[in-house]
Write an enzyme that holds these catalytic residues in place. Structure first.
Site, PDB file in Angstrom:
ATOM      1  N   SER A 128       0.856  -1.179   0.000  1.00  0.00           N
ATOM      2  CA  SER A 128       0.000   0.000   0.000  1.00  0.00           C
ATOM      3  C   SER A 128       0.894   1.232   0.000  1.00  0.00           C
ATOM      4  CB  SER A 128      -0.893   0.005   1.256  1.00  0.00           C
ATOM      5  OG  SER A 128      -1.516   1.257   1.440  1.00  0.00           O
ATOM      6  N   TYR A 181      -1.725  -1.082  10.580  1.00  0.00           N
ATOM      7  CA  TYR A 181      -1.877  -1.342   9.142  1.00  0.00           C
ATOM      8  C   TYR A 181      -0.602  -0.953   8.392  1.00  0.00           C
ATOM      9  CZ  TYR A 181      -3.793  -1.095   4.399  1.00  0.00           C
ATOM     10  OH  TYR A 181      -4.022  -1.269   3.055  1.00  0.00           O
TER      11      TYR A 181
END
Length: 318
Positions: A192, A205
Site C-alpha cells: 500500500s 496497518y
C-alpha cells in the site's frame, strides 16, 4: 636477504592488485548502471510489451469483493485459469459466477481463512489435486482497522498482522513449490502507499504493509540466488486509497488529483505490472518517484510536503 624482501613485498603487491580489481569492478558496475538508466529512459517512450497470461493458473486471495474481485474478472477475461480464494464463501461464489459468465477462462472457487497456516497448506493440496499446480500467486487480501494506536485492541493488532502479513508467508510457502515444479512463476503482493509512508490512525496497518515490502524484497533476493533465477518473478504493488470500503472516513485535500481510486482501475494496473514484469509499482505510478526523491531531502522537507498533500484517513470510531 632476497627471500625476506619477497616475503615482505608480496602482500603489498597483492593489496594493490585487489584495490585495482575493486576499482575496475566498480567502473564496470557504474557503466552498466548508466546504460540501464539510458535503456529505461528509452523504454518509457516505447510501447510496453506485455506477456500473454492466457496459459497461466492464477490464485488470488480476497476475491469476495473489491480489488480481488476485479482482478479475478480481469484475469478471466484474458483467458487465464483463475482460482478465487476468500473466507466469505457467499461473496466469493458471486465472483466465481461473474467470472464464469465471461466464458473465456476456467474459474474455480475455494473457501479458506488464509491467516491460518494449516488451512492454507490444505488449500494448496486441494488446488493441486482439483485444478493443478498454480503458476501465479496474487496476495491481495487485507483488513484495515482505522483508529489511534491506543484505541487498537490487542486482538485487532494481532488480526491485522495475521491477515495482512502472515497469510502472505503461508501462501508463499504453500504455492512456491508449485512454481518450482513448473520451472516458472510470478508472485504478486499488495502492499500500500501506507507501506511507503506512515499515516495517522493506521499504525498497525502501516506496519503490516511495510512488512510486506520487506518480505517481497528479501524474497526476490532469495529467488535470485537460487536455481530459479529469472524464472520466478516478483511484483510488489503500492496502491493509493481505493474505494473498496476499507477507507471509511478518507481525508482528501485534492480529490481531482488524489481522489479514491476505482478498484477496476487498480486491478487493471496490477495486471499490467504483472504482464510487464515490473518489480515495484505505485498506483498512481508517480507516487513511487515522489516518495523516493522526498526521502533524499531533510526530514522537515518531507513533512512539509506531507502536510501540504494532507491526505489520509480519519478514525472510524468518530
Amino acid at each position: 636477504m632476497i627471500e625476506r624482501e619477497i616475503i615482505h613485498t608480496t602482500p603489498a603487491s597483492k593489496r594493490i592488485f585487489d584495490v585495482l580489481q575493486d576499482i575496475v569492478q566498480f567502473v564496470v558496475v557504474f557503466v552498466r548502471i548508466i546504460l540501464e538508466l539510458f535503456v529505461s529512459l528509452v523504454q518509457t517512450f516505447l510501447p510496453k510489451h506485455q506477456k500473454d497470461v492466457s496459459g497461466e493458473t492464477i490464485l488470488i486471495t480476497g476475491t469476495g469483493h473489491g480489488i480481488g474481485r476485479e482482478l479475478a474478472l480481469h484475469y478471466a477475461s484474458l483467458g487465464s485459469t483463475v482460482v478465487c480464494v476468500d473466507i466469505d464463501e457467499k461473496n466469493n461464489q458471486q465472483t466465481v459466477q461473474k467470472a464464469k459468465r465471461l466464458n473465456l477462462g476456467n474459474v474455480h472457487g475455494f473457501s479458506c481463512d488464509v491467516s491460518k497456516r494449516d488451512e492454507v497448506m490444505a488449500l494448496a493440496d486441494r488446488v493441486k489435486a482439483e485444478v493443478g499446480p498454480i503458476s501465479v500467486l496474487v496476495n491481495n487480501v487485507g483488513i484495515m482497522p482505522t483508529h489511534p494506536i491506543l484505541q487498537q485492541s490487542a486482538e485487532e493488532i494481532q488480526r491485522v498482522f495475521d491477515v495482512n502479513v502472515f497469510s502472505q508467508f503461508w501462501t508463499i510457502q504453500a504455492f512456491l513449490g508449485h512454481m518450482q515444479e513448473k520451472n516458472r512463476g510470478h508472485i504478486i503482493s499488495l502492499s500500500s502507499i501506507a507501506g511507503l509512508v506512515g499515516i495517522a490512525n493506521l499504525v498497525p496497518y502501516c506496519a503490516t504493509k511495510f512488512a510486506v515490502r520487506g518480505l517481497m524484497e528479501s524474497l526476490h533476493a532469495e529467488i535470485r540466488e537460487g536455481p530459479h533465477k529469472n524464472l520466478i518473478k516478483t511484483t510488489t504493488i503500492f496502491p493509493y486509497m481505493t474505494n473498496t470500503g476499507l477507507c471509511k472516513h478518507p481525508k482528501v485535500k485534492f480529490p481531482s488529483i488524489l481522489g479514491l481510486l476505482d478498484p477496476k482501475q487498480v486491478a487493471r494496473r496490477i495486471v499490467e505490472a504483472h504482464r510487464s514484469d515490473v518489480m515495484e509499482v505505485t498506483i498512481p505510478s508517480c507516487l513511487l518517484y515522489i516518495n523516493n526523491w522526498t526521502r533524499l531531502l531533510p526530514d522537515h522537507c518531507g513533512l512539509m510536503l506531507k502536510d501540504y498533500i494532507d491526505s489520509g484517513v480519519e478514525s472510524d470510531l468518530i
